[in-house]
Design a protein around this motif. Structure first.
Motif, short mmCIF file in Angstrom:
data_model
loop_
_atom_site.label_atom_id
_atom_site.label_comp_id
_atom_site.label_asym_id
_atom_site.label_seq_id
_atom_site.Cartn_x
_atom_site.Cartn_y
_atom_site.Cartn_z
N ALA A 38 29.71 42.72 37.87
CA ALA A 38 28.51 43.51 37.59
C ALA A 38 28.25 44.52 38.70
N ALA A 39 28.45 44.12 39.94
CA ALA A 39 28.25 45.03 41.08
C ALA A 39 29.25 46.18 41.03
N ARG A 40 30.49 45.88 40.65
CA ARG A 40 31.51 46.93 40.53
C ARG A 40 31.14 47.91 39.42
N ALA A 41 30.66 47.37 38.30
CA ALA A 41 30.25 48.24 37.19
C ALA A 41 29.08 49.14 37.61
N ASP B 56 33.10 25.49 42.34
CA ASP B 56 33.79 26.28 41.31
C ASP B 56 32.79 27.08 40.47
N ARG B 57 31.66 26.47 40.15
CA ARG B 57 30.63 27.20 39.39
C ARG B 57 30.05 28.35 40.22
N ALA B 58 29.84 28.08 41.50
CA ALA B 58 29.32 29.12 42.39
C ALA B 58 30.32 30.27 42.51
N ILE B 59 31.60 29.94 42.59
CA ILE B 59 32.64 30.97 42.67
C ILE B 59 32.69 31.76 41.37
N ALA B 60 32.62 31.08 40.24
CA ALA B 60 32.63 31.79 38.95
C ALA B 60 31.41 32.71 38.83
N GLN B 61 30.27 32.20 39.24
CA GLN B 61 29.05 33.02 39.20
C GLN B 61 29.19 34.23 40.12
N CYS B 62 29.76 34.02 41.29
CA CYS B 62 29.95 35.11 42.24
C CYS B 62 30.94 36.14 41.69
N ARG B 63 31.97 35.68 40.98
CA ARG B 63 32.91 36.62 40.35
C ARG B 63 32.21 37.47 39.29
N ASP B 64 31.32 36.83 38.52
CA ASP B 64 30.54 37.58 37.53
C ASP B 64 29.64 38.60 38.22
#
Length: 150
Positions: free
Chosen positions: A88-91, A76-84
């Motif tokens: 950032a990549a989209r921005a 879950d932490r890895a998924i949350a980090q990946c979402r962040d």
């Protein structure tokens, strides 16, 4: 500004536009890679959750359950980090896209100026040519040639 200066500006603007396009391509590829990583992590989490549910139905020791939960928390932490990272990549990609649009707009502006300068130059040349034709015609009327081949 001379047309030669405009040509130089156009070439520089074209180079900047091309570089912005390459950068946009790299940023888009990075965004897709992060999206793919997120998909893999969420798919792996779903599989792991399914295995956990199967293990619970078959009977699971408290220690094994704690291990599953700890690993799920890590996922879950890895998924949350990946979402962040994806946000950032989209921005970054959106900023790169805006930069590319700006460079492209600048290039189009210079090309428009060059086209206008070309048309002005053509009109000037056409007027000069017409003036020469008019002068020849006037001379021919004022000073008729006796030689029929002239």
């Amino acid at each position: 500004m001379t047309r030669h200066s405009l040509r130089t500006l156009i070439e520089l603007a074209r180079a900047r536009t091309d570089e912005a396009a390459r950068q946009l391509g790299r940023l888009t590829a990075q965004e897709r890679a992060v999206e793919e990583r997120l998909k893999l992590l969420t798919a792996y989490r779903a599989q792991y959750q399914s295995r956990l549910m199967t293990s619970v139905r078959e009977g699971l020791s408290y220690a094994a359950l704690q291990n599953y939960r700890a690993f799920m928390d890590t996922l879950d932490r890895a998924i949350a980090q990946c979402r962040d990272q994806l946000a950032a990549a989209r921005a970054r990609r959106q900023a790169g896209q805006a930069q590319w649009h700006d460079k492209r707009r600048e290039l189009k502006s210079f090309e428009t100026l060059d086209e206008r300068a070309r048309r002005v130059e053509q009109a000037k040349n056409a007027r000069a040519e017409q003036r020469q034709l008019d002068e020849r015609a006037a001379r021919a009327l004022i000073f008729p040639s006796t030689d029929p081949t002239e």
